[in-house]
Structure formats: C-alpha cells, structure tokens
Write an enzyme that holds these catalytic residues in place. Structure first.
Site, mmCIF file in Angstrom:
data_model
loop_
_atom_site.group_PDB
_atom_site.id
_atom_site.type_symbol
_atom_site.label_atom_id
_atom_site.label_comp_id
_atom_site.label_asym_id
_atom_site.label_seq_id
_atom_site.Cartn_x
_atom_site.Cartn_y
_atom_site.Cartn_z
ATOM 1 N N ASP A 133 2.361 8.738 4.520
ATOM 2 C CA ASP A 133 1.335 8.036 5.614
ATOM 3 C C ASP A 133 0.616 8.961 6.608
ATOM 4 O OD1 ASP A 133 3.076 6.181 4.406
ATOM 5 O OD2 ASP A 133 3.057 4.726 6.333
ATOM 6 N N LYS A 188 -3.407 0.547 6.338
ATOM 7 C CA LYS A 188 -2.105 0.212 7.266
ATOM 8 C C LYS A 188 -2.771 -0.031 8.617
ATOM 9 C CE LYS A 188 2.066 2.617 8.868
ATOM 10 N NZ LYS A 188 2.908 3.621 8.788
ATOM 11 N N LYS A 221 -0.203 -2.281 4.184
ATOM 12 C CA LYS A 221 1.374 -1.964 4.984
ATOM 13 C C LYS A 221 1.071 -2.328 6.334
ATOM 14 C CE LYS A 221 4.747 1.432 5.990
ATOM 15 N NZ LYS A 221 5.206 2.825 5.964
#
Length: 239
Positions: free
Chosen positions: A106, A168, A198
């Site tokens: 990430d 995300k 996400k």
C-alpha cells in the site's frame, strides 16, 4: 431515488465469521512497535484467520517468519503520512519491500499532484511503482479527507489507468479521514471491474465492516480486527 444512509447495506452480503475474517487486513503501523508486537499481530492473524497483516517495512521479515506455512499475506505501506516522496525513492522502497518478503504494497498518493492538476506526473508516479511491484498486488491510499469530490474521482481514475490493483480511500492517518459508505460507494463506481476497493480508517465494529463491504469494498484495513470478530475490546492502534 433516496440515497442510502450511512452504514445501510447496498448488496446485502451475508458473511460467516470466517468469511468476514478473510476480508480483514490486520493493521498496526505505529512507530513504537517492537518485534514482539509484530509477532503478536501475526498471531492474531493466525487465530482469527485474517487475510493479511499490515506493518511497517522494517518488520516484514519478522512477520514473514511468524506466518511461515500459512496463507496469510504480509502487507506493508510506504509514503505516508505525506505522500510527497520522489518517484525514485518510492520505487526504490517498493522494490526493497518485495525483496524483504512483502506480498502486497500500500502506498500514499502525491496529493499535491492532484491539487495542482499535475495529472501526468501523478499517473506516471503510480505507474512506476506498479512496474516496480512486478506483478505483486498494489494499493494506493488516496487520502480522500484532503480531496474535493471531483478530485476524488480524478485521483481514482488516474490510479486505475496506471494499473493499480486496489484503490483505497485513505491511510487512516492525518487528514486522510475515516472510511465512509459514500466514499467506498464512489470508489466502486469509478473502479467498476477495472480495480478492487479497500476501505480503511476508523473501522471499529462488525456493523461498519459489513456496511463498507456492501458498499463495494473487497478488503478492510483495520487495527480492530479482533474486536470486530469478538464484538468487544479495543483496536490495537488508531489505524
């Protein structure tokens, strides 16, 4: 048509405890952690059957050793809480993370690029990190708390063009903001079948978790995984 309210289910998913656990990436990226803390975090993942553990890059080998022989993913994050590191440094860090054993990465977007409408620079940086990942799963932390509605859409669209695996809503730190049904629904609308979503930031109980999954999230990043599964207790961090 009336818009769904916060935490109202969109898809009416019905998940068993085991199925819900497989949607959670158990997270603690606080700076004061020790190897023993990482081992405890990994052991939580084994106990509850979480999808993965999310930790700082330094501790990748510790988690990898503790989770050996399981299918639990070792995930790490870089580029936060500012996101304005150079492309070259992000690429170097990404490669190093995978060399150390990370399964997923990430990373925080450079929000200044979006604010300045430097769209080519923004997209090219993401594409370079995706390339450095060499087929591994990548997720971009879009820090929606810093963006206006149109900027959120543009940031997600460009990340998807650059080949990101997951979009995300935030890192959960700083001005990034907490996950909301509205933001996750927006990301899902933008992503369609081109990328996954996400959700992270402030996910503290099963009701929130299910609402975000029903809004379109495929994964949840939270430090409250054990509390979500047990229905009681506190998160291991503020993430």
């Amino acid at each position: 048509m009336t818009q769904p309210t916060a935490f109202e289910n969109d898809n009416n998913l019905q998940l068993t405890d085991a199925e819900l656990a497989k949607k959670i990436q158990h997270t603690n990226v606080n700076p004061e952690l020790t190897p023993n803390d990482i081992i405890s975090l990994a052991d939580d993942c084994i106990k509850y059957g979480f999808d993965g553990v999310m930790i700082q890059p330094e501790w990748i080998p510790v988690a990898k050793k503790e989770l050996a022989g399981t299918e639990i993913k070792v995930c790490t994050a870089l580029g936060y809480p500012m996101g304005a590191a150079t492309t070259e440094s992000k690429v170097f860090e990404a490669k190093e993370c995978f060399e150390r054993g990370a399964d997923q990465l990430d990373f925080m977007a450079n929000i200044g690029f979006i604010k300045a409408k430097m769209f080519t620079e923004y997209r090219d940086q993401i594409a370079a990190i995706v390339k450095a990942a060499n087929g591994h799963v990548t997720k971009i932390m879009l820090e929606f708390g810093m963006l206006e509605h149109d900027e959120k859409i543009k940031a997600a669209e460009l990340a998807i063009e650059a080949g990101i695996t997951y979009v995300k809503n935030s890192s959960g730190w700083g001005k990034g903001g907490k996950a909301t049904v509205e933001d996750i629904r927006l990301l899902k609308q933008v992503a369609g079948d081109k990328a996954l979503v996400k959700a992270s930031g402030g996910i503290r109980n099963r009701e929130q978790a299910m609402a975000l999954l029903n809004a379109g999230a495929s994964l949840l990043g939270t430090s409250a995984g054990p509390a979500i599964m047990s229905g009681s207790g506190k998160p291991v961090s503020d993430y």
